[in-house]
Design a protein around this motif. Structure first.
Motif, PDB file in Angstrom:
ATOM      1  N   ASN A  93       0.844  -1.190   0.000  1.00  0.00           N
ATOM      2  CA  ASN A  93       0.000   0.000   0.000  1.00  0.00           C
ATOM      3  C   ASN A  93       0.885   1.249   0.000  1.00  0.00           C
ATOM      4  O   ASN A  93       2.116   1.157   0.097  1.00  0.00           O
ATOM      5  N   LYS A  94       0.282   2.420  -0.116  1.00  0.00           N
ATOM      6  CA  LYS A  94       1.059   3.652  -0.297  1.00  0.00           C
ATOM      7  C   LYS A  94       2.020   3.923   0.857  1.00  0.00           C
ATOM      8  O   LYS A  94       3.176   4.285   0.644  1.00  0.00           O
ATOM      9  N   LEU A  95       1.554   3.754   2.083  1.00  0.00           N
ATOM     10  CA  LEU A  95       2.412   4.031   3.236  1.00  0.00           C
ATOM     11  C   LEU A  95       3.607   3.084   3.272  1.00  0.00           C
ATOM     12  O   LEU A  95       4.751   3.496   3.500  1.00  0.00           O
ATOM     13  N   SER A  96       3.355   1.803   3.031  1.00  0.00           N
ATOM     14  CA  SER A  96       4.433   0.815   3.064  1.00  0.00           C
ATOM     15  C   SER A  96       5.407   1.019   1.910  1.00  0.00           C
ATOM     16  O   SER A  96       6.615   0.827   2.063  1.00  0.00           O
ATOM     17  N   GLU A  97       4.872   1.425   0.762  1.00  0.00           N
ATOM     18  CA  GLU A  97       5.738   1.666  -0.389  1.00  0.00           C
ATOM     19  C   GLU A  97       6.696   2.832  -0.126  1.00  0.00           C
ATOM     20  O   GLU A  97       7.887   2.758  -0.451  1.00  0.00           O
ATOM     21  N   LYS A  98       6.180   3.892   0.502  1.00  0.00           N
ATOM     22  CA  LYS A  98       7.043   5.029   0.846  1.00  0.00           C
ATOM     23  C   LYS A  98       8.127   4.606   1.829  1.00  0.00           C
ATOM     24  O   LYS A  98       9.292   4.992   1.699  1.00  0.00           O
ATOM     25  N   ARG A  99       7.745   3.807   2.803  1.00  0.00           N
ATOM     26  CA  ARG A  99       8.706   3.334   3.804  1.00  0.00           C
ATOM     27  C   ARG A  99       9.780   2.465   3.142  1.00  0.00           C
ATOM     28  O   ARG A  99      10.967   2.567   3.448  1.00  0.00           O
ATOM     29  N   PHE A 100       9.380   1.625   2.207  1.00  0.00           N
ATOM     30  CA  PHE A 100      10.314   0.749   1.512  1.00  0.00           C
ATOM     31  C   PHE A 100      11.284   1.552   0.634  1.00  0.00           C
ATOM     32  O   PHE A 100      12.484   1.276   0.589  1.00  0.00           O
ATOM     33  N   LYS A 101      10.764   2.567  -0.047  1.00  0.00           N
ATOM     34  CA  LYS A 101      11.622   3.399  -0.891  1.00  0.00           C
ATOM     35  C   LYS A 101      12.647   4.171  -0.070  1.00  0.00           C
ATOM     36  O   LYS A 101      13.803   4.310  -0.472  1.00  0.00           O
ATOM     37  N   ARG A 102      12.212   4.650   1.087  1.00  0.00           N
ATOM     38  CA  ARG A 102      13.163   5.350   1.967  1.00  0.00           C
ATOM     39  C   ARG A 102      14.289   4.404   2.384  1.00  0.00           C
ATOM     40  O   ARG A 102      15.459   4.786   2.449  1.00  0.00           O
ATOM     41  N   PHE A 103      13.917   3.160   2.656  1.00  0.00           N
ATOM     42  CA  PHE A 103      14.916   2.161   3.046  1.00  0.00           C
ATOM     43  C   PHE A 103      15.901   1.917   1.902  1.00  0.00           C
ATOM     44  O   PHE A 103      17.116   1.854   2.109  1.00  0.00           O
ATOM     45  N   LEU A 104      15.391   1.790   0.667  1.00  0.00           N
ATOM     46  CA  LEU A 104      16.268   1.543  -0.475  1.00  0.00           C
ATOM     47  C   LEU A 104      17.237   2.693  -0.705  1.00  0.00           C
ATOM     48  O   LEU A 104      18.426   2.487  -0.958  1.00  0.00           O
ATOM     49  N   TYR A 105      16.727   3.887  -0.619  1.00  0.00           N
ATOM     50  CA  TYR A 105      17.581   5.052  -0.862  1.00  0.00           C
ATOM     51  C   TYR A 105      18.600   5.268   0.251  1.00  0.00           C
ATOM     52  O   TYR A 105      19.637   5.881   0.038  1.00  0.00           O
ATOM     53  N   MET A 108      20.314   2.965   1.471  1.00  0.00           N
ATOM     54  CA  MET A 108      21.418   2.044   1.163  1.00  0.00           C
ATOM     55  C   MET A 108      21.956   1.354   2.417  1.00  0.00           C
ATOM     56  O   MET A 108      23.159   1.160   2.577  1.00  0.00           O
ATOM     57  N   GLU A 109      21.071   0.992   3.323  1.00  0.00           N
ATOM     58  CA  GLU A 109      21.488   0.306   4.547  1.00  0.00           C
ATOM     59  C   GLU A 109      21.652  -1.188   4.253  1.00  0.00           C
ATOM     60  O   GLU A 109      20.802  -2.010   4.545  1.00  0.00           O
ATOM     61  N   ASP A 110      22.781  -1.529   3.634  1.00  0.00           N
ATOM     62  CA  ASP A 110      22.991  -2.902   3.191  1.00  0.00           C
ATOM     63  C   ASP A 110      23.042  -3.898   4.346  1.00  0.00           C
ATOM     64  O   ASP A 110      22.800  -5.083   4.165  1.00  0.00           O
ATOM     65  N   SER A 111      23.405  -3.414   5.523  1.00  0.00           N
ATOM     66  CA  SER A 111      23.582  -4.333   6.647  1.00  0.00           C
ATOM     67  C   SER A 111      22.245  -4.740   7.260  1.00  0.00           C
ATOM     68  O   SER A 111      22.179  -5.678   8.039  1.00  0.00           O
ATOM     69  N   LYS A 112      21.182  -4.032   6.907  1.00  0.00           N
ATOM     70  CA  LYS A 112      19.879  -4.319   7.492  1.00  0.00           C
ATOM     71  C   LYS A 112      18.947  -4.925   6.443  1.00  0.00           C
ATOM     72  O   LYS A 112      19.105  -4.705   5.250  1.00  0.00           O
ATOM     73  N   GLU A 113      17.978  -5.678   6.929  1.00  0.00           N
ATOM     74  CA  GLU A 113      16.962  -6.242   6.047  1.00  0.00           C
ATOM     75  C   GLU A 113      15.632  -5.551   6.322  1.00  0.00           C
ATOM     76  O   GLU A 113      15.255  -5.348   7.481  1.00  0.00           O
ATOM     77  N   PHE A 114      14.937  -5.173   5.257  1.00  0.00           N
ATOM     78  CA  PHE A 114      13.647  -4.516   5.425  1.00  0.00           C
ATOM     79  C   PHE A 114      12.633  -5.523   5.982  1.00  0.00           C
ATOM     80  O   PHE A 114      12.538  -6.649   5.506  1.00  0.00           O
ATOM     81  N   ILE A 115      11.884  -5.113   6.992  1.00  0.00           N
ATOM     82  CA  ILE A 115      10.912  -5.990   7.641  1.00  0.00           C
ATOM     83  C   ILE A 115       9.506  -5.663   7.137  1.00  0.00           C
ATOM     84  O   ILE A 115       9.026  -4.537   7.280  1.00  0.00           O
ATOM     85  N   TRP A 116       8.865  -6.646   6.541  1.00  0.00           N
ATOM     86  CA  TRP A 116       7.497  -6.485   6.055  1.00  0.00           C
ATOM     87  C   TRP A 116       6.500  -7.083   7.041  1.00  0.00           C
ATOM     88  O   TRP A 116       6.770  -8.091   7.671  1.00  0.00           O
ATOM     89  N   ASN A 117       5.324  -6.458   7.106  1.00  0.00           N
ATOM     90  CA  ASN A 117       4.180  -7.044   7.787  1.00  0.00           C
ATOM     91  C   ASN A 117       3.217  -7.497   6.692  1.00  0.00           C
ATOM     92  O   ASN A 117       2.499  -6.679   6.107  1.00  0.00           O
ATOM     93  N   ILE A 118       3.248  -8.777   6.391  1.00  0.00           N
ATOM     94  CA  ILE A 118       2.504  -9.287   5.236  1.00  0.00           C
ATOM     95  C   ILE A 118       1.002  -9.010   5.369  1.00  0.00           C
ATOM     96  O   ILE A 118       0.318  -8.728   4.385  1.00  0.00           O
ATOM     97  N   GLU A 119       0.501  -9.050   6.579  1.00  0.00           N
ATOM     98  CA  GLU A 119      -0.945  -8.875   6.785  1.00  0.00           C
ATOM     99  C   GLU A 119      -1.390  -7.431   6.569  1.00  0.00           C
ATOM    100  O   GLU A 119      -2.499  -7.180   6.092  1.00  0.00           O
TER     101      GLU A 119
END
Length: 300
Positions: free
Chosen positions: A58-70, A72-83
């Motif tokens: 959804n829009k909020l999660s997509e924004k959060r994911f894009k911020r994570f990608l930009y 460049m925190e390679d040492s961390k893994e993005f955590i999703w809440n599938i539900e």
């Protein structure tokens, strides 16, 4: 063959570890066909065509994911809440087989999407071009492939859907991806299914950046969207012309430089094809040969 950065893929001079581990040097190179991905599997007790539908955040999660990608925190893994993080999908949606799972839940890929499929119903408005290439009463599909006895000849034929079970295919045609192969017309659209791996590259380039670039630019067989290497362990390694800074679509494609024959015999089937359907049109052209796909015109 490529490095992935946020929203950009660039070809490098070296072959990446994934490709080497999959033994790309002994893989089968095939033409990457420009269309939309499909899948054939059972639904309602019979073979069905399924359309690609990725479950997206959804829009909020997509924004959060894009911020994570930009970041460049390679040492961390993005955590999703599938539900909570993803948009709803139809109840009949199924995840693609190759995706990772955790605790029974499908996990997003590196783009934040969960690849999946939805069945294509007869007379579907949303997937009308998909439904035009299948007939569930006769349980057949319209396929474009190489002729079995003549490797330089293409063939449009009707194939039992049961023969395509658990296969992925590409839907190409008039209303798919701006129609790079020039199929049909706005008034009389033409769409076809191409099984993945159907067009093996006979004279592939060496696995070097410069050789591949030259092959795309200079060879007749290189007038294609890209290459997919089918590795013995099941991995697919893909390279697109865009990865090398090259344009696509192009005016003349290799697929459109080959003659094609029609092998759709409507008299074989007990059902009556609707007058305007593709199966009926191609049945009228059964046995005819054309210089190229662009030359096929439906007489309506």
């Amino acid at each position: 063959m490529a490095m992935i950065w946020p929203f950009k893929v660039l070809a490098t001079e070296t072959i990446n570890r994934k490709a080497l581990d999959a033994d790309i040097y002994n893989a089968i190179p095939t033409e990457k066909v420009d269309g939309t991905c499909c899948y054939v599997t059972t639904y309602k007790g019979q073979p069905y065509l399924w359309a690609r539908l990725d479950r997206k955040p959804n829009k909020l999660s997509e924004k959060r994911f894009k911020r994570f990608l930009y970041s460049m925190e390679d040492s961390k893994e993005f955590i999703w809440n599938i539900e909570e993080d993803f948009r709803p999908v139809p109840e009949c949606w199924i995840p693609a087989k190759e995706i990772r799972q955790s605790s029974g839940n499908p996990l997003p890929d590196e783009n934040g999407h969960i690849p999946g499929w939805v069945p294509v119903e007869k007379n579907s408005k949303q997937y009308c071009w998909h439904s035009s290439v299948v007939n569930y009463e006769a349980e057949i599909a319209l396929i474009l492939k190489c002729h079995a006895d003549d490797p330089g000849l293409l063939e449009i034929c009707s194939v039992p859907l049961s023969d395509l079970l658990e296969q992925t295919l590409e839907l190409i045609g008039t209303n798919i991806n701006a129609n790079p192969y020039g199929l049909g017309s706005k008034k009389h659209p033409v769409h076809l299914l191409v099984p993945h791996g159907a067009f093996e590259i006979k004279n592939p380039p060496m696995l070097k950046h410069s050789d591949i670039s030259s092959w795309f630019e200079s060879c007749r067989e290189g007038k294609i969207e890209g290459i997919v290497w089918h590795c013995n362990d099941g991995h697919l390694i893909k390279l697109h012309r865009h990865h090398l800074g090259m344009c696509w679509p192009i005016p003349e494609t290799f697929l459109n430089s080959q003659p094609v024959i029609i092998a759709v015999n409507g008299t074989k089937y007990v059902c009556d094809f609707e007058p305007k359907c593709l199966f009926n049109h191609f049945s009228k052209l059964n046995g005819q040969r054309f210089s190229r796909l662009k030359d096929i015109k439906l007489d309506v």
